[in-house]
Design a protein around this motif. Structure first.
Motif, PDB file in Angstrom:
ATOM      1  N   THR A   1       0.823  -1.202   0.000  1.00  0.00           N
ATOM      2  CA  THR A   1       0.000   0.000   0.000  1.00  0.00           C
ATOM      3  C   THR A   1       0.857   1.251   0.000  1.00  0.00           C
ATOM      4  O   THR A   1       0.354   2.344   0.144  1.00  0.00           O
ATOM      5  CB  THR A   1      -0.918   0.009   1.236  1.00  0.00           C
ATOM      6  OG1 THR A   1      -0.162  -0.411   2.372  1.00  0.00           O
ATOM      7  CG2 THR A   1      -2.091  -0.926   1.046  1.00  0.00           C
ATOM      8  N   GLY A   2       2.182   1.081  -0.110  1.00  0.00           N
ATOM      9  CA  GLY A   2       3.046   2.250  -0.258  1.00  0.00           C
ATOM     10  C   GLY A   2       3.835   2.661   0.972  1.00  0.00           C
ATOM     11  O   GLY A   2       4.027   3.844   1.198  1.00  0.00           O
ATOM     12  N   ILE A   3       4.327   1.718   1.705  1.00  0.00           N
ATOM     13  CA  ILE A   3       5.248   1.946   2.825  1.00  0.00           C
ATOM     14  C   ILE A   3       4.601   2.619   4.050  1.00  0.00           C
ATOM     15  O   ILE A   3       4.855   3.792   4.355  1.00  0.00           O
ATOM     16  CB  ILE A   3       6.504   2.772   2.399  1.00  0.00           C
ATOM     17  CG1 ILE A   3       6.989   2.390   0.994  1.00  0.00           C
ATOM     18  CG2 ILE A   3       7.625   2.567   3.403  1.00  0.00           C
ATOM     19  CD1 ILE A   3       8.014   3.334   0.409  1.00  0.00           C
ATOM     20  N   GLN A   4       3.747   1.880   4.734  1.00  0.00           N
ATOM     21  CA  GLN A   4       3.201   2.381   5.993  1.00  0.00           C
ATOM     22  C   GLN A   4       3.692   1.492   7.133  1.00  0.00           C
ATOM     23  O   GLN A   4       3.965   0.312   6.949  1.00  0.00           O
ATOM     24  CB  GLN A   4       1.667   2.375   5.991  1.00  0.00           C
ATOM     25  CG  GLN A   4       1.025   3.356   5.012  1.00  0.00           C
ATOM     26  CD  GLN A   4       0.909   2.784   3.635  1.00  0.00           C
ATOM     27  OE1 GLN A   4       0.758   1.587   3.477  1.00  0.00           O
ATOM     28  NE2 GLN A   4       0.995   3.626   2.619  1.00  0.00           N
ATOM     29  N   CYS A   5       3.750   2.069   8.314  1.00  0.00           N
ATOM     30  CA  CYS A   5       4.278   1.388   9.495  1.00  0.00           C
ATOM     31  C   CYS A   5       3.447   0.152   9.857  1.00  0.00           C
ATOM     32  O   CYS A   5       2.219   0.198   9.867  1.00  0.00           O
ATOM     33  CB  CYS A   5       4.237   2.401  10.641  1.00  0.00           C
ATOM     34  SG  CYS A   5       4.743   1.723  12.199  1.00  0.00           S
ATOM     35  N   SER A   6       4.133  -0.945  10.186  1.00  0.00           N
ATOM     36  CA  SER A   6       3.446  -2.148  10.654  1.00  0.00           C
ATOM     37  C   SER A   6       4.071  -2.556  11.978  1.00  0.00           C
ATOM     38  O   SER A   6       5.019  -1.941  12.450  1.00  0.00           O
ATOM     39  CB  SER A   6       3.619  -3.298   9.653  1.00  0.00           C
ATOM     40  OG  SER A   6       4.914  -3.879   9.795  1.00  0.00           O
ATOM     41  N   GLY A   7       3.558  -3.621  12.573  1.00  0.00           N
ATOM     42  CA  GLY A   7       4.131  -4.131  13.813  1.00  0.00           C
ATOM     43  C   GLY A   7       5.555  -4.618  13.661  1.00  0.00           C
ATOM     44  O   GLY A   7       6.272  -4.774  14.644  1.00  0.00           O
ATOM     45  N   CYS A   8       5.981  -4.845  12.408  1.00  0.00           N
ATOM     46  CA  CYS A   8       7.346  -5.322  12.173  1.00  0.00           C
ATOM     47  C   CYS A   8       8.294  -4.223  11.715  1.00  0.00           C
ATOM     48  O   CYS A   8       9.433  -4.493  11.370  1.00  0.00           O
ATOM     49  CB  CYS A   8       7.341  -6.443  11.122  1.00  0.00           C
ATOM     50  SG  CYS A   8       7.017  -8.049  11.844  1.00  0.00           S
ATOM     51  N   THR A   9       7.816  -2.985  11.684  1.00  0.00           N
ATOM     52  CA  THR A   9       8.714  -1.888  11.313  1.00  0.00           C
ATOM     53  C   THR A   9       9.708  -1.699  12.454  1.00  0.00           C
ATOM     54  O   THR A   9       9.316  -1.662  13.623  1.00  0.00           O
ATOM     55  CB  THR A   9       7.905  -0.599  11.073  1.00  0.00           C
ATOM     56  OG1 THR A   9       6.958  -0.836  10.033  1.00  0.00           O
ATOM     57  CG2 THR A   9       8.812   0.547  10.667  1.00  0.00           C
ATOM     58  N   PRO A  10      11.004  -1.607  12.145  1.00  0.00           N
ATOM     59  CA  PRO A  10      11.988  -1.517  13.234  1.00  0.00           C
ATOM     60  C   PRO A  10      12.004  -0.143  13.912  1.00  0.00           C
ATOM     61  O   PRO A  10      11.503   0.841  13.375  1.00  0.00           O
ATOM     62  CB  PRO A  10      13.329  -1.777  12.535  1.00  0.00           C
ATOM     63  CG  PRO A  10      13.072  -1.773  11.088  1.00  0.00           C
ATOM     64  CD  PRO A  10      11.617  -1.684  10.827  1.00  0.00           C
TER      65      PRO A  10
END
Lengths: 299, 396, 92
Positions: free
Chosen positions: A133-142
């Motif tokens: 969806t174009g680089i949005q923060c997820s639970g795995c974003t460091p």
């Protein structure tokens, strides 16, 4: 035939729509070499929904069932139940999902599938954000990473917490086997996926999947950056089985700064932030090694 | 064989008779005893099915879609909040042409919490592409589930079906049910053998990404299948009558409509009450009839037009509300009868929401209202709420 | 396929993506220098687009320019630096 270190057979077609240098496409290619043709994949909304291509074409040479975002664990349970009902025993069921579709929206269904001890391999290809969806923060974003929903700005709104420790969350849930794999170590990846095929129960494979557009790296560095992740201890390669942890490669030789500074998504990191990342990585790596030592497994 | 059972027991029995292969089960009142009865039958070996204890209704439908792609006959059941939670996957099952059959024990949606019957849960799913049928009694619950597999799995149809039984009124009430022997059902219902299922010799992607240039045509094909389903339900009904004696050969069941001045369209258990009210009216010399709408999807436009040509004043009783023009069935009946608009008057009644009982006396009032409209030729209100505590004495 | 009547019943795929010439995406193309190549096939191993062709024992790897997207991973990973990325519009 030249001497190859990974199986020759290709189950991924050329002409797929992956970005140039996409870690997830290299990952799929390697995993399928280990899985073989008697595999049913089910996959939710993720980069691979688009990478597979536009109808009437498809990029994988095994049957693939598309499903909605949150239900990979559930669909996997359904596929396995039907195969059992039909008495079909020689098919590997694989759930193939991104990090967002696993640790966030897909967590409930995955936890349910593990609780049901569904016999399948769940491969989470972790490109560390909602990339499709174009680089949005997820639970795995460091920690401290830039994404379009952690864009920094005046208020320094970078990712404020580290990655969800998904392997540690799923072990008490009841996985039969867990492993971290990386495109930079394909022989290790193939060995682990082949091993997962031989084990009954839910197997969880956490695969680091570099993403040139999302991590802001040149496409040519895709494998190199993944290698740095392991060499800095940020993404250690290990296995878990029956209460025992086994370190696959003890190659933590480089400072995290080398990994972080190779990527545009971390270029805003101050020395203090880099030091914090280093501290956490050192702590986590030591803890992992202690677990490995305690269980008597060798690296 | 004659037996005494609740609607939920009848639904579970139907799953057993249909030789369902994969069941996904999650509890919700008033469906829960279906899931429990199935668990008991699987545990006892009475059913040879795989039972997946899913962790939500959304996962229940997702699991069955996966199982159906392998070629297994699938079954789940739900109500209200659970049905609403599955909403996304209902579109998916229909779009993927997976013939899943699911009894829905109708129940009001919250807030407020209300566990009793109303149809707003199923009406919320009428655009998903699922076939939807209403049961008047427990016998219909058993029979329609069996017929549903035959129609759903027809190679020209391949659409999922929900069989709606009213919560508590049918699900938990014991009624006489004639249960066919499983060997007799085997003649009526053949094993599920889809053309489209996972195949290792020809590996395919099921789902895909379709661009605007072809997506509409896929949707059109689904629409055509729903239209074809009308004929298939009638055919399945005729075959059912031949095999088991009970007549389901029409999508709308007409009760005393042949010479009626007015007819009331009702779906679900309330149709039974309406029929008793109609009998009472007939005893008083009033010529009224009940048109029981069995299939809501596919919508029986042709049968309703034929009714409209004979009966010029039609009422529609809805156990739902659409926040537009009245209840769901009312709006669609009026739409279907539009070609006869200059000759036929259609009035909508809304009642029974949140499990409120609808009595024979209230149905008689509706009939009287319709007869008054038929006599005067005019209607002051298009839609009225029945037995609403609004201080007006008319409806108490 | 011309009309809805020609469609399969549901949206399942009918062919692979091989006919899609993703080579048109390229800005840079990899050129393998056979004088430096040791035929270790590391380039084949790391290509995400299956665009390095596996050949017989003793043969050099060959790039499938119809599909190669020019990501440059092969050039970056080659142990003998035998692959260079050359701009497409400089080759005519």
């Amino acid at each position: 035939m030249p001497r190859l270190t990974v199986p020759k057979e290709e189950l991924v077609s050329k002409g797929h729509s992956g970005c140039a240098g996409c870690g997830a496409t290299l990952l799929a290619r390697m995993c399928l070499k280990a899985l073989g043709p008697k595999t049913v994949i089910n996959s939710p909304a993720c980069c691979w929904s688009v990478v597979q291509g536009v109808w009437p074409r498809a990029a994988l040479k095994v049957p693939v069932i598309d499903n909605a975002f949150e239900c990979t664990g559930a669909v996997s349970s359904g596929i396995r139940a039907a195969l059992d009902a039909k008495g079909i025993e020689d098919v590997t069921v694989v759930g193939w999902a991104g990090d967002g579709g696993t640790v966030d929206i897909g967590l409930q269904a995955l936890s349910g599938a593990i609780d049901r001890r569904t016999d399948f391999i769940y491969i989470m290809y972790d490109n560390e954000a909602y990339m499709n969806t174009g680089i949005q923060c997820s639970g795995c974003t460091p920690l401290y990473a830039w994404t379009n929903t952690t864009p920094g700005g005046k208020n320094q709104e970078w990712k404020q917490v580290g990655k969800k420790p998904i392997m540690e969350m799923l072990i008490p849930n009841g996985i039969a086997y867990g492993a971290t794999v990386s495109i930079a170590y394909p022989e290790d990846l193939v060995a682990k996926v082949k091993k997962a095929k031989t084990i009954r129960g839910t197997k969880f494979i956490h695969a680091l999947s570099s993403c040139p557009p999302g991590w802001k790296i040149p496409s040519s560095k895709s494998v190199e950056v993944a290698r740095l992740a392991t060499q800095t201890g940020i993404f250690p390669l290990y296995e878990y089985e029956n209460g025992a942890y086994m370190l696959s490669k003890d190659v933590k030789t480089k400072p995290v700064e080398e990994y972080l500074m190779s990527q545009g998504r971390f270029k805003h990191l101050t020395p203090a932030m880099i030091a914090e990342v280093q501290r956490r990585v050192d702590e986590d790596y030591a803890a992992l090694k202690a677990k490995c030592k305690g269980a008597g497994a060798s690296g | 064989m004659l037996d005494l059972m609740t609607g939920n027991a009848a639904a579970a029995k139907a799953a057993m008779l249909a030789r369902v292969e994969v069941i996904a089960a999650y509890p919700i009142t008033p469906q829960t005893s279906i899931s429990e009865k199935l668990a008991e039958m699987v545990a006892n070996g009475e059913m040879n099915a795989k039972y997946i204890k899913v962790e939500s209704e959304h996962s229940a439908m997702a699991a069955l879609i996966g199982a159906s792609y392998i070629g297994a006959r699938t079954f789940t059941a739900t109500s209200s909040q659970g049905l609403a939670l599955m909403h996304e996957m209902l579109f998916w099952a229909a779009g993927a042409r997976r013939p899943i059959v699911m009894p829905v024990v109708s129940r009001a949606l919250g807030p407020p919490w209300n566990i009793w019957t109303d149809h707003m849960d199923v009406m919320g799913e009428r655009d998903t592409g699922w076939m939807q049928l209403f049961c008047e009694n427990n016998q219909e619950t058993l029979d329609l589930i069996l017929m549903a597999y035959r129609v759903a799995e027809d190679k020209e149809i391949m659409l999922p079906a929900m069989i709606i039984e009213d919560g508590f009124i049918l699900s938990h009430t014991f009624e006489k049910v004639d249960v066919p022997a499983i060997e007799e059902i085997d003649f009526y219902l053949h094993p599920f053998n889809p053309d489209v299922k996972v195949n290792f010799r020809k590996p395919r992607r099921y789902g895909s990404l379709v661009m605007p240039d072809w997506a509409m045509e896929f949707r059109y094909n689904n629409a055509l299948a729903m239209e074809k389903a009308k004929k298939k339900w009638v055919e399945a009904g005729i075959a059912f009558k031949k095999a088991f004696g009970r007549d389901y050969s029409s999508l709308v069941e007409l009760y005393r409509c042949e010479d009626a001045d007015v007819a009331l369209i009702v779906s679900g258990s309330a149709a039974g009450t309406a029929k008793v009210a109609a009998d009472r009216m007939r005893e008083r010399g009033r010529k009224v009839g009940v048109a029981k709408l069995r299939t809501f999807r596919p919508f029986p436009t042709e049968e309703l037009l034929r009714l409209g040509e004979r009966v010029r004043t039609i009422g529609v009783f809805d156990r739902s509300y659409t926040f537009a023009q009245g209840g769901a069935i009312y709006g669609e009946v009026r739409n279907a009868l539009y070609p006869l608009a200059s000759d036929v008057k259609v009035k909508g009644y809304i009642g029974g929401l949140g499990g409120r009982d609808i009595t024979e006396a209230e149905f008689e009032k509706m009939f009287e209202d319709l007869l008054a409209i038929a006599r005067s030729g005019s209607m002051t209100k298009d839609v009225e709420w029945v037995a609403l505590k609004d201080g007006s004495w008319r409806w108490f | 396929m011309e009309t809805y009547r020609d469609l399969p019943q549901s949206t399942y795929s009918l062919q692979t993506t091989e006919s899609v010439r993703t080579g048109t995406w390229r800005t840079f193309r990899p050129i393998i220098d056979t004088k430096k190549c040791t035929r270790c096939y590391t380039c084949w191993k790391f290509c995400p687009d299956v665009s390095i062709e596996l050949r017989e024992e003793g043969d050099y790897p060959k790039v499938d320019y119809d599909h190669c997207k020019g990501c440059g991973i092969c050039a970056n990973e080659c142990p003998t630096v035998a692959i260079t990325m050359v701009r497409e519009d400089s080759i005519c």
